[in-house]
Design an enzyme around this catalytic site. Structure first.
Site, mmCIF file in Angstrom:
data_model
loop_
_atom_site.group_PDB
_atom_site.id
_atom_site.type_symbol
_atom_site.label_atom_id
_atom_site.label_comp_id
_atom_site.label_asym_id
_atom_site.label_seq_id
_atom_site.Cartn_x
_atom_site.Cartn_y
_atom_site.Cartn_z
ATOM 1 C CB ALA A 185 -90.587 -0.389 41.794
ATOM 2 C CD GLU B 213 -84.409 -3.194 40.357
ATOM 3 O OE1 GLU B 213 -83.401 -2.813 39.742
ATOM 4 O OE2 GLU B 213 -85.575 -2.993 39.955
ATOM 5 C CG MET C 135 -81.545 2.921 39.519
ATOM 6 S SD MET C 135 -81.987 2.566 37.786
ATOM 7 C CE MET C 135 -80.348 2.202 37.134
ATOM 8 C CD GLU C 136 -81.092 -1.459 36.664
ATOM 9 O OE1 GLU C 136 -82.111 -1.107 37.271
ATOM 10 O OE2 GLU C 136 -80.943 -1.332 35.445
ATOM 11 C CG ASN C 137 -78.108 2.933 41.198
ATOM 12 O OD1 ASN C 137 -78.237 3.403 40.081
ATOM 13 N ND2 ASN C 137 -78.919 3.249 42.204
HETATM 14 ZN ZN LIG Z 1 -85.147 -3.071 35.445
#
Ligand SMILES: [Zn+2]
Length: 1048
Positions: free
Chosen positions: A429, A466, A431-433
């Site tokens: 869903a 996120e 991605m917390e880059n």
């Molecule tokens: Zn996560």
């Protein structure tokens, strides 16, 4: 990272229910002697089947295909071929290298692996001159060196590149990464310079690299700038590493510079540095983005790709000036060249793990805002979405959320900017880059004019998740993958806390958490094939596996239990300390427990949190507490605990479970009540198998345990107490809190399912629902009924069950009615509970076949078709679409199919696609299944949902199951690496199989594909076995009671 489908079950419920409606309607029609539909169906089948075959991808898709892709595809094809040849050659070289104990010196054109046409791959193009004599001498040197070290050498260190973990002799300090991206043929070249500190003397440099073609490797001593002669290098695909063999050892406590020049493809899959596309004004546009978590940074550049190796990064990206590039940090300078290329140099990052790096090359546009503390927030998306304002909601709440977390954690956001990127295709869903978080469009873009509350909630919670990771994950990173729940559990828990901040009246943490997290994960964790939330990671494939609902949802549920028994304010202070102490570093679970214990101690409480929590995180499953009033000894109760398992026979089969006597330290909160009064809450720590406690319990008083379901366990009582509780609910349910009512419902259904309780107890409990005005207990009931319904929906006596449920729903359905108008955004907050309740009841009514509900849905759909104006209220659109498709003829299916293609709003697209799975027509379902694998028609991540939803339709269950088996090779290739998607598909297709025949098919299928996705298939078998067992033991009891109940 947010897994996909987190909150999808609800919508699925509605679809399934709709299917039932269809069935019921059909039966009604049959009773009324209508035969037209039969005729139409018979006539329609062959043509639909023909279309299904011939039409796959045909309709409107050829037109959408970009004209310009021919040439790049051909180039790409050649590249892939060349690449494959390289890989094969490299494999050969590697194998030989290992066999020859590394006789790699002088691996030039004459070396064993010097395949024609590949002069530089596998050998070292810049191999220094002093060792020109070729393999013979190299072998002697190699053997000699090894012989010298032999006495002190431990066997496992002999080939330090063969282990899951890197050897640890070298530690990266800083990376300079220069990339050139060729978007016309989807390749890129790179040069990475890594400054490494040597902690232990070593002759090998081992770092991760996968699917890259290495051209050149150089090593130099940091200060002297003198070259360290490289004897050779090779890729070792089994552990995805690049091994650089040196002619002399590197010295401990010195720094070195490693330079690697390489090239690779911008892949057409969803991991590493990959490409994606969208259509704008009829023209296909491409973008390149990254997904490095958990172990895919190595596909984009050689690096020390383990979370513990935090380093600073300075990235430069050269690309055609028609694109823009993004990365974790802002662009410092851009250098334009005359030939239409530009190089963006990004600022240096703080210390961070490789899997949080990210970059993107795209033609997106953006909107921006700034937080109070000066963080620049931008949302990038395809230009048409930005123009429509579809990203504005996400942008707005992101700004507020950064401010919220900065205040809650008392640690400022660490980077100067945060970009949110909405991409058409992504394996998760979101991605917390760090500084560049990437979301799949459906989880971030929101068009207020066509979005329901549940869609808004989905988008909101993914974003809250996120943003939380920017602290829990990016700033403080788990040491190793076994504790991935440390970041995912927190981010999932904070989805509810953060949403409460945005919408204070919604009570997410106190209420919605129960149905969406606790009840859902207890279903999964009640299997004998479950696993502890902290999972051992012994091999590479385990790393993908740890990202599952147990890590996310059980992690969140344990954190919530902890926050409750610690007290929320002490818990918050503990988290502030934890983040402050470990920022820019790594932490393990014991670091957290110690910090929290300290925080408690400062508050005068002494609890060894590690001791308590280890039982919950290192043991799988959870307990069921049984509270028995002792009638002979007054005021004495007996409390026992045991491991809750849905299928008790599975427990006897699993050796591991027999040998372990599972015990937990359980914070059991308890109240005593009667018709008008409830005592204040007491807490009992239960740590033994059986304990006696003294409680004043007058005649007619009931007991209730696990108040507001803050604990991660179930509670059972003696039948007398269950009767008193049911009586209380029916006479005055408000004596019990909303969460307690929901908790009782879920516990009762689950206990009955596992055989701890008679089958009729949960069905008796839901009789009070006609008086229930709150959303949560309805939601809990609806979700608990769902698996039961799936167990029964293909059975002869199903209608008895159906009728009973309809009877419970009818009063509230009439009372609440249908929403009249689309409400606008300003009303969302005020009406959330009411609208969600109305939606839930309409969903139940329509799915179980309430005539008025069916009529209303048909009228609304017909009105849309005849007027071509969609006046269907937003919050019930999915229910209406699905009901319409199930009740009405093929034309409606075609109409929805057409709308699915023409709509641009992602939320609408999703529910239109799902509605198509509601059909009763097996030909249409088959056609849809076949179309789902055409990426041009259905996005890869949506295809899984199509298959799962067809499996939930009683008319399509066997079709989806067959389709799954027939196409398994294709599906496994497509989703194999993103294991979560694979396991979601496996459980989605199998979870409602419930006959001996289907169980046998499943077991045979597993035998054919021995070992592939083994854990998911084991879970599937246990679930189906439990289904079969439940039917054999309890279905008659259930139907008998239902029959009697309906007669009264
Ligand atoms: Zn996560």
């Amino acid at each position: 990272m947010a897994l996909d489908g987190a909150r999808g079950a609800r919508d699925e419920e509605s679809r399934e229910k709709k299917k039932k409606k269809k069935r019921r309607r059909k039966e009604e029609e049959e009773e009324e002697g209508e035969e037209e539909e039969e005729g139409a169906e018979a006539g329609g089948s062959p043509s639909a089947a023909t279309m299904g075959d011939g039409d796959a991808g045909g309709r409107g898709l050829a037109g959408a295909r970009p004209r310009g892709t021919e040439r790049p595809s051909a180039v790409h094809g050649r590249l892939v071929l060349a690449f494959a040849v390289c890989i094969v050659a490299l494999l050969a070289v590697t194998a030989l290298a290992v066999l020859l104990s590394l006789r790699f010196d002088g691996c030039g054109p004459g070396a064993p692996g010097g395949a024609p046409g590949l002069p530089a791959r596998g050998g070292n193009a810049s191999l220094p001159g002093p060792h020109p004599r070729g393999p013979g001498r190299a072998a002697a040197v190699g053997r000699g060196a090894e012989r010298e070290r032999e006495p002190e050498r431990e066997p496992e260190r002999e080939h330090p590149w063969t282990h899951l973990r890197l050897p640890g002799h070298l530690k990266p300090l800083h990376y300079n990464l220069m990339l050139t991206a060729f978007m016309d043929n989807f390749t890129f070249s790179g040069e990475v310079n890594v400054e490494v500190a040597c902690t232990n003397r070593t002759r090998y440099v081992v770092l991760h690299a996968s699917r890259v073609a290495v051209d050149r490797v150089q090593l130099a001593e940091d200060r002297a700038a003198g070259a360290v002669p490289v004897a050779g290098f090779f890729l070792y695909p089994q552990t995805q590493v690049l091994v650089v063999v040196l002619n002399r050892s590197l010295d401990a406590h010195r720094n070195y510079n490693l330079k690697v020049v390489y090239s690779a493809l911008i892949e057409n899959e969803l991991l590493g540095f990959f490409r994606s596309s969208y259509v704008l004004h009829g023209e296909r546009r491409f973008l390149g983005v990254t997904q490095f978590s958990p172990t895919h940074a190595r596909k984009a550049f050689p690096c020390f790709d383990e979370p513990i190796y935090k380093a600073t990064f300075k990235i430069s990206i050269k690309h055609q000036a028609t694109y823009l590039s993004l990365s974790n940090m802002p662009v410092e300078t851009s250098v334009f060249e005359e030939d239409g290329w530009v190089t963006d140099h990004f600022s240096q990052t703080p210390l961070m793990s490789t899997y949080y790096l990210a970059w993107a090359i795209c033609n997106f546009t953006y909107r921006e805002t700034t937080t109070k503390s000066g963080v620049a927030v931008r949302l990038y998306a395809r230009p048409d979405a930005i123009r429509r304002g579809s990203g504005d909601y996400a942008l707005h709440i992101t700004k507020r959320l950064i401010e919220f977390y900065e205040d809650y954690f008392k640690v400022p956001y660490s980077l100067p900017k945060l970009d949110l990127l909405a991409v058409p295709k992504h394996p998760y869903a979101a991605m917390e880059n760090w500084g560049l978080s990437i979301f799949v469009e459906q989880r971030i873009l929101l068009d207020p004019s066509v979005s329901s509350i549940s869609y808004l909630l989905d988008v909101t919670m993914v974003i809250v998740h996120e943003i939380c990771h920017q602290w829990f994950g990016d700033l403080v990173t788990p040491v190793w993958w076994e504790d991935v729940w440390l970041k995912e559990g927190f981010a999932h828990y904070f989805e509810f806390v953060g949403t409460d901040y945005l919408y204070p009246g919604w009570n997410m943490e106190k209420q919605r958490f129960l149905t969406d997290v606790l009840h859902e994960v207890m279903l999964l964790d009640g299997l004998a094939s479950s696993h502890p939330v902290s999972q051992e990671v012994l091999q590479a494939t385990d790393i993908d596996r740890v990202f599952d609902w147990i890590a996310y949802k059980k992690g969140a549920a344990l954190i919530r239990m902890l926050a409750n028994f610690m007290g929320h304010s002490v818990f918050q202070r503990g988290l502030q300390d934890y983040l402050t102490i470990h920022k820019y570093g790594n932490a393990a679970r014991n670091d957290l427990w110690n910090t929290l214990s300290e925080a408690l101690k400062r508050n005068g409480k002494f609890v060894n949190i590690q001791e308590v929590m280890d039982q919950w995180t290192l043991q799988m499953g959870y307990p069921v507490i049984t509270i028995l009033g002792n009638l002979t000894a007054e005021n004495r109760i007996v409390i026992t605990q045991q491991h809750f398992i849905y299928d008790i026979s599975a427990k006897t089969k699993a050796l591991q479970l027999q040998n372990n006597s599972y015990l937990w330290q359980i914070p059991l909160t308890i109240v005593v009540g009667n018709r008008s009064h409830v005592s204040s809450e007491a807490i009992i720590w239960v740590s033994n198998k059986s304990e006696h406690h003294r409680i004043t319990l007058d005649k007619g008083n009931w007991l209730l345990g696990n108040i507001n379901q803050t604990g991660y366990f179930r509670v059972n009582y003696d039948l007398r107490n269950w009767r008193l509780l049911i009586d209380q609910l029916i006479r005055n349910h408000q004596v019990l809190s909303v969460s307690n009512r929901a908790g009782l419902i879920d516990d009762a259904f689950s206990l009955a399912r596992a055989g701890y309780l008679p089958q009729h107890i949960p069905l008796e409990i839901i009789r009070y629902l006609s008086e229930e005005k709150d959303f949560l207990p309805w939601h809990a009931a609806s979700r608990a009924l769902y698996p039961l319904d799936k167990l029964l929906d293909r059975m002869e006596k199903y209608n008895v069950f159906n009728e009973y449920i309809l009877k419970q729903v009818a009063t509230t359905y009439i009372k609440l009615g249908w929403p009249k108008n689309n409400f606008n955004g300003s009303l969302v907050q005020a009406s959330y509970q009411h609208e969600e309740l109305r939606r839930e009841v309409i969903m139940l009514a329509c799915s179980f076949g309430n005539k008025h509900c069916h009529q209303q849905a048909s009228t609304l759909i017909s009105d849309w078709i005849s007027s071509n104006r969609n006046r269907i209220p937003l919050n019930v659109r999915d229910i209406v679409y699905c009901t319409g498709v199930s009740l009405l003829d093929e034309d409606v299916w075609e109409f929805i199919w057409m709308k699915f293609h023409s709509t641009t709003a992602v939320s609408e697209k999703k529910i239109l696609l799902e509605a198509l799975t509601c059909s009763d027509d097996r030909n249409l379902l088959n056609r849809l299944l076949n179309l789902s694998l055409n990426s041009e028609v259905v996005l890869d991540q949506d295809a899984i949902d199509v298959i799962i939803h067809v499996a939930r339709n009683p008319h399509g269950r066997d079709l989806a199951w067959k389709f799954f088996r027939d196409k398994w090779k294709i599906l496994n290739t497509r989703y194999g690496e993103a294991l979560f998607m694979n396991s979601k598909l496996i459980s989605g297709v199998t979870e409602f199989l419930n006959t001996e025949g289907e169980l046998k098919e499943l077991k045979n299928f597993m035998k054919t594909y021995d070992g592939v996705a083994a854990a998911s298939f084991l879970r599937a078998v246990e679930t189906v076995e439990a289904n079969v067992r439940w039917k054999a033991l309890y279905q008659d009891e259930l139907f008998q009671w239902l029959g009697k109940a309906l007669r009264h």
